[in-house]
Scaffold this active site. Structure first.
Site, mmCIF file in Angstrom:
data_model
loop_
_atom_site.group_PDB
_atom_site.id
_atom_site.type_symbol
_atom_site.label_atom_id
_atom_site.label_comp_id
_atom_site.label_asym_id
_atom_site.label_seq_id
_atom_site.Cartn_x
_atom_site.Cartn_y
_atom_site.Cartn_z
ATOM 1 N N ASP A 50 0.953 -1.333 0.097
ATOM 2 C CA ASP A 50 -0.126 -0.017 -0.119
ATOM 3 C C ASP A 50 0.816 1.230 0.055
ATOM 4 O O ASP A 50 2.045 0.976 0.341
ATOM 5 C CB ASP A 50 -0.768 -0.094 1.068
ATOM 6 C CG ASP A 50 -1.645 1.134 1.352
ATOM 7 O OD1 ASP A 50 -2.240 1.594 0.390
ATOM 8 O OD2 ASP A 50 -1.851 1.809 2.695
ATOM 9 N N ASP A 105 -0.131 5.122 1.043
ATOM 10 C CA ASP A 105 -0.233 5.930 2.236
ATOM 11 C C ASP A 105 -0.462 5.267 3.526
ATOM 12 O O ASP A 105 -1.148 4.211 3.814
ATOM 13 C CB ASP A 105 -1.768 6.733 2.052
ATOM 14 C CG ASP A 105 -1.635 7.561 0.387
ATOM 15 O OD1 ASP A 105 -0.691 8.449 0.685
ATOM 16 O OD2 ASP A 105 -2.230 7.383 -0.520
ATOM 17 N N ASP A 123 -1.507 -0.552 6.143
ATOM 18 C CA ASP A 123 -1.734 -0.147 7.640
ATOM 19 C C ASP A 123 -3.087 -0.030 7.799
ATOM 20 O O ASP A 123 -3.518 0.236 8.901
ATOM 21 C CB ASP A 123 -1.273 1.153 7.178
ATOM 22 C CG ASP A 123 -2.033 2.187 6.508
ATOM 23 O OD1 ASP A 123 -2.490 3.171 6.942
ATOM 24 O OD2 ASP A 123 -2.264 1.758 5.202
#
Length: 197
Positions: free
Chosen positions: A16, A18, A175
């Site tokens: 991922d 961000d 995240d």
């Protein structure tokens, strides 16, 4: 930051962007908060709600916020305003060193890496360029490339296909819960990267 890497015979790695490769989630929150207030929100945007949606496509996030707060939004207008507000904060971006170091090591060992991000393609590519990561990640998948964004597995499955690696041999770095759900739906193991201080 210590990454908890699961055991497995991994042949490719999907990241991922961000909150995983680049510490941008607090900046995205500030941009969303301002965009939603421009759109009629009379209070601070819930950080818990924001972080629970990490990795989802931006337009989808706007719809969730509208439903949650009972607002009628022009999703396209809010989408463009939020991304413009985010780019105003780009000087505050920084890489998440432990994750980027892992990606660089994988590449040095001849293993393919890719980015699968819920952000719009132009913003994702701009962020990679700003952080000097564009050459590290030749494969970039965004919601524009698939029918369903996270938490559906489509983005991760496409990233695996473009890397030429079987899904079961991919390890995902994420995240947020939607991304972890997407990894599990794709039959991939995952590493949780803490993005919220």
């Amino acid at each position: 930051m210590k990454l908890d890497i699961p055991a497995g015979d991994f042949a490719g790695y999907i990241f991922d962007l961000d909150g995983t490769l680049v510490d941008t989630m607090p900046l995205h929150y500030r941009a969303w908060n301002r965009a939603m207030q421009h759109a009629g929100l009379k209070e601070e945007l819930s950080e818990d709600l924001f972080y629970s949606l990490g990795g989802m496509p931006t337009r989808g996030v706007a719809k969730v916020f509208a439903d949650h707060y009972g607002l009628t939004l022009d999703v396209e207008k809010v989408f463009h305003q939020k991304e413009a507000l985010f780019l105003e904060l780009k000087s505050e971006m920084k890489v998440i060193e432990a994750v980027v170091a892992f990606a660089r090591k994988a590449v040095s060992q001849g293993r393919p890496v890719s980015v699968a991000s819920g952000g719009p393609r132009d913003i994702v590519r701009h962020t990679l360029e700003l952080m000097h990561l564009q050459d590290l990640f030749p494969v970039v998948v965004t919601p524009e490339d698939v029918v369903h964004g996270k938490p559906a597995p489509d983005m991760f499955l496409l990233a695996a296909k473009r890397m030429g690696v079987a899904p079961a041999r991919c390890l995902v770095f994420e995240d947020a819960v939607p991304g972890i759900q997407a990894a599990e739906a794709a039959g991939m193991k995952w590493v949780r990267v803490p993005s919220r201080a």
